[in-house]
Design a protein around this motif. Structure first.
Motif, PDB file in Angstrom:
ATOM      1  N   ARG A   1       0.845  -1.191   0.000  1.00 28.31           N
ATOM      2  CA  ARG A   1       0.000   0.000   0.000  1.00 28.31           C
ATOM      3  C   ARG A   1       0.879   1.239   0.000  1.00 28.31           C
ATOM      4  O   ARG A   1       1.840   1.329   0.760  1.00 28.31           O
ATOM      5  CB  ARG A   1      -0.938   0.028   1.203  1.00 28.31           C
ATOM      6  N   ALA A   2       0.548   2.197  -0.861  1.00 26.10           N
ATOM      7  CA  ALA A   2       1.274   3.468  -0.930  1.00 26.10           C
ATOM      8  C   ALA A   2       0.461   4.550  -0.232  1.00 26.10           C
ATOM      9  O   ALA A   2      -0.765   4.589  -0.341  1.00 26.10           O
ATOM     10  CB  ALA A   2       1.524   3.857  -2.382  1.00 26.10           C
ATOM     11  N   THR A   3       1.154   5.427   0.485  1.00 21.77           N
ATOM     12  CA  THR A   3       0.493   6.538   1.167  1.00 21.77           C
ATOM     13  C   THR A   3       1.277   7.821   0.921  1.00 21.77           C
ATOM     14  O   THR A   3       2.476   7.797   0.624  1.00 21.77           O
ATOM     15  CB  THR A   3       0.397   6.291   2.683  1.00 21.77           C
ATOM     16  N   ASN A   4       0.596   8.943   1.066  1.00 20.95           N
ATOM     17  CA  ASN A   4       1.220  10.236   0.826  1.00 20.95           C
ATOM     18  C   ASN A   4       2.157  10.622   1.961  1.00 20.95           C
ATOM     19  O   ASN A   4       1.988  10.209   3.109  1.00 20.95           O
ATOM     20  CB  ASN A   4       0.155  11.316   0.661  1.00 20.95           C
TER      21      ASN A   4
ATOM     22  N   SER B   1       0.762   4.003  17.152  1.00 22.78           N
ATOM     23  CA  SER B   1      -0.441   4.075  16.313  1.00 22.78           C
ATOM     24  C   SER B   1      -0.293   5.146  15.240  1.00 22.78           C
ATOM     25  O   SER B   1      -0.625   4.931  14.065  1.00 22.78           O
ATOM     26  CB  SER B   1      -1.667   4.378  17.173  1.00 22.78           C
ATOM     27  N   ARG B   2       0.211   6.294  15.641  1.00 22.56           N
ATOM     28  CA  ARG B   2       0.348   7.420  14.713  1.00 22.56           C
ATOM     29  C   ARG B   2       1.356   7.114  13.608  1.00 22.56           C
ATOM     30  O   ARG B   2       1.087   7.330  12.419  1.00 22.56           O
ATOM     31  CB  ARG B   2       0.770   8.659  15.497  1.00 22.56           C
ATOM     32  N   LEU B   3       2.530   6.606  13.992  1.00 25.78           N
ATOM     33  CA  LEU B   3       3.565   6.304  13.006  1.00 25.78           C
ATOM     34  C   LEU B   3       3.165   5.145  12.099  1.00 25.78           C
ATOM     35  O   LEU B   3       3.441   5.159  10.894  1.00 25.78           O
ATOM     36  CB  LEU B   3       4.884   5.971  13.706  1.00 25.78           C
ATOM     37  N   PHE B   4       2.525   4.147  12.671  1.00 24.78           N
ATOM     38  CA  PHE B   4       2.124   2.984  11.882  1.00 24.78           C
ATOM     39  C   PHE B   4       1.175   3.404  10.765  1.00 24.78           C
ATOM     40  O   PHE B   4       1.333   2.998   9.609  1.00 24.78           O
ATOM     41  CB  PHE B   4       1.465   1.939  12.784  1.00 24.78           C
ATOM     42  N   LYS B   5       0.208   4.230  11.098  1.00 20.27           N
ATOM     43  CA  LYS B   5      -0.741   4.712  10.095  1.00 20.27           C
ATOM     44  C   LYS B   5      -0.036   5.561   9.044  1.00 20.27           C
ATOM     45  O   LYS B   5      -0.287   5.430   7.833  1.00 20.27           O
ATOM     46  CB  LYS B   5      -1.836   5.524  10.791  1.00 20.27           C
TER      47      LYS B   5
ATOM     48  N   GLU C   1      -6.229  -2.627  11.571  1.00 24.41           N
ATOM     49  CA  GLU C   1      -6.450  -2.992  10.173  1.00 24.41           C
ATOM     50  C   GLU C   1      -5.344  -3.908   9.661  1.00 24.41           C
ATOM     51  O   GLU C   1      -5.608  -4.893   8.965  1.00 24.41           O
ATOM     52  CB  GLU C   1      -6.493  -1.740   9.296  1.00 24.41           C
ATOM     53  N   TYR C   2      -4.109  -3.566  10.008  1.00 24.02           N
ATOM     54  CA  TYR C   2      -2.996  -4.343   9.466  1.00 24.02           C
ATOM     55  C   TYR C   2      -2.990  -5.771  10.010  1.00 24.02           C
ATOM     56  O   TYR C   2      -2.811  -6.728   9.245  1.00 24.02           O
ATOM     57  CB  TYR C   2      -1.654  -3.670   9.755  1.00 24.02           C
ATOM     58  N   VAL C   3      -3.178  -5.921  11.313  1.00 24.14           N
ATOM     59  CA  VAL C   3      -3.205  -7.265  11.894  1.00 24.14           C
ATOM     60  C   VAL C   3      -4.314  -8.093  11.243  1.00 24.14           C
ATOM     61  O   VAL C   3      -4.106  -9.251  10.855  1.00 24.14           O
ATOM     62  CB  VAL C   3      -3.400  -7.204  13.421  1.00 24.14           C
ATOM     63  N   ALA C   4      -5.497  -7.498  11.086  1.00 26.64           N
ATOM     64  CA  ALA C   4      -6.614  -8.217  10.466  1.00 26.64           C
ATOM     65  C   ALA C   4      -6.301  -8.567   9.014  1.00 26.64           C
ATOM     66  O   ALA C   4      -6.604  -9.677   8.550  1.00 26.64           O
ATOM     67  CB  ALA C   4      -7.887  -7.380  10.550  1.00 26.64           C
ATOM     68  N   THR C   5      -5.672  -7.642   8.291  1.00 24.36           N
ATOM     69  CA  THR C   5      -5.356  -7.879   6.882  1.00 24.36           C
ATOM     70  C   THR C   5      -4.360  -9.020   6.725  1.00 24.36           C
ATOM     71  O   THR C   5      -4.514  -9.885   5.852  1.00 24.36           O
ATOM     72  CB  THR C   5      -4.795  -6.598   6.242  1.00 24.36           C
ATOM     73  N   VAL C   6      -3.326  -9.032   7.554  1.00 24.07           N
ATOM     74  CA  VAL C   6      -2.335 -10.110   7.490  1.00 24.07           C
ATOM     75  C   VAL C   6      -2.990 -11.456   7.800  1.00 24.07           C
ATOM     76  O   VAL C   6      -2.698 -12.475   7.153  1.00 24.07           O
ATOM     77  CB  VAL C   6      -1.173  -9.825   8.463  1.00 24.07           C
ATOM     78  N   ARG C   7      -3.887 -11.468   8.764  1.00 24.66           N
ATOM     79  CA  ARG C   7      -4.574 -12.712   9.109  1.00 24.66           C
ATOM     80  C   ARG C   7      -5.477 -13.188   7.968  1.00 24.66           C
ATOM     81  O   ARG C   7      -5.525 -14.391   7.660  1.00 24.66           O
ATOM     82  CB  ARG C   7      -5.385 -12.512  10.390  1.00 24.66           C
ATOM     83  N   ILE C   8      -6.173 -12.266   7.320  1.00 21.38           N
ATOM     84  CA  ILE C   8      -7.029 -12.648   6.196  1.00 21.38           C
ATOM     85  C   ILE C   8      -6.187 -13.126   5.021  1.00 21.38           C
ATOM     86  O   ILE C   8      -6.535 -14.098   4.334  1.00 21.38           O
ATOM     87  CB  ILE C   8      -7.941 -11.474   5.781  1.00 21.38           C
TER      88      ILE C   8
END
Length: 255
Positions: free
Chosen positions: A46-49, A185-189, A198-205
């Motif tokens: 995923r790319a972010t600004n 939380s701030r840096l991760f986002k 979101e990330y933990v759930a995405t990796v699990r899915i």
């Protein structure tokens, strides 16, 4: 949760101008003008600004079969994806040629003249050869961090990727990596585009999808293996991420 970004095709991302943070696999990068990014099938990205307000990029996706089953050197052509170097920083003369290749592909696709697919296929092969030739020569961002925050978040991402089947709490991550829950939380986002949850759930899915494709395990067993505790919750998150139920996903993959 936004749709997770992993798919069964190859992706090449080129940043024409600007700057972006890019999560690929188990680490984050800061990519800049002239960087060429190679992403393999089923690789989470995923790319972010960043603080740079404007960026322009080109993205192409293709399957292995598009290159042609009869190509003798197909594995060599795909070697940039297997090299472990996700990001290549290209020198200016090479950038110029790469942008010409992209323009050729875009023009052929838009005008769709006779044999346009053959021209696009040849242009793609040339682009992959650029990746092969500059894989070692170009600046390699795989083993360097230009920002200590990228290194810290990459370490956290790697830990989650390796331990998704176990309970992972924000407080536990905070204690393990010596960073406050708020700043984590701030840096991760900021670096990944995902919240921690979101990330933990995405990796699990993602892991569940792989097991659905490659095994005949029951859904209950898969759910438990990837770290979910409740079947209804697993089904809800799976459908939101994948657009279908686990059984529908398995049926679509031919298992």
């Amino acid at each position: 949760m936004r749709q997770s970004h992993f798919h069964d095709i190859y992706e090449i991302y080129y940043l024409v101008s600007g700057e972006r943070n890019y999560l690929i696999g188990d680490r984050t990068y800061r990519i800049s003008t002239g960087d060429l990014v190679f992403i393999s099938p089923y690789e989470l990205h995923r790319a972010t600004n960043t603080s740079v307000p404007y960026n322009d990029s080109i993205v192409i996706n293709f399957s292995k079969t598009f290159l042609g089953d009869d190509r003798v050197w197909i594995e060599d052509e795909l070697s940039p994806f297997a090299s472990g170097r996700h990001v290549l920083s290209l020198p200016l003369p090479v950038r110029t040629r790469v942008e010409e290749i992209f323009r050729t592909m875009e023009l052929e696709y838009r005008e769709r003249n006779i044999a346009f697919e053959g021209v696009i296929r040849a242009a793609l092969a040339e682009l992959l050869i650029v990746g092969i030739r500059h894989n070692r020569a170009a600046s390699d961002k795989t083993n360097e961090y230009d920002d200590p925050h990228h290194q810290k978040i990459s370490e956290i991402v790697r830990f989650i990727n390796d331990n998704y089947g176990q309970p992972i709490t924000l407080d536990a991550l905070s204690a393990r990596f010596y960073i406050s829950p708020y700043h984590l939380s701030r840096l991760f986002k900021k670096m990944t585009g995902f919240t921690y949850v979101e990330y933990v759930a995405t990796v699990r899915i993602y892991a569940a999808q792989k097991l659905l494709r490659e095994t005949k395990w029951k859904v209950q067993r898969i759910m438990e293996h990837v770290g979910f505790q409740n079947l209804a919750h697993f089904g809800k998150v799976f459908k939101k991420t994948s657009g279908c139920t686990p059984l529908q996903y398995r049926k679509g993959s031919g298992v």
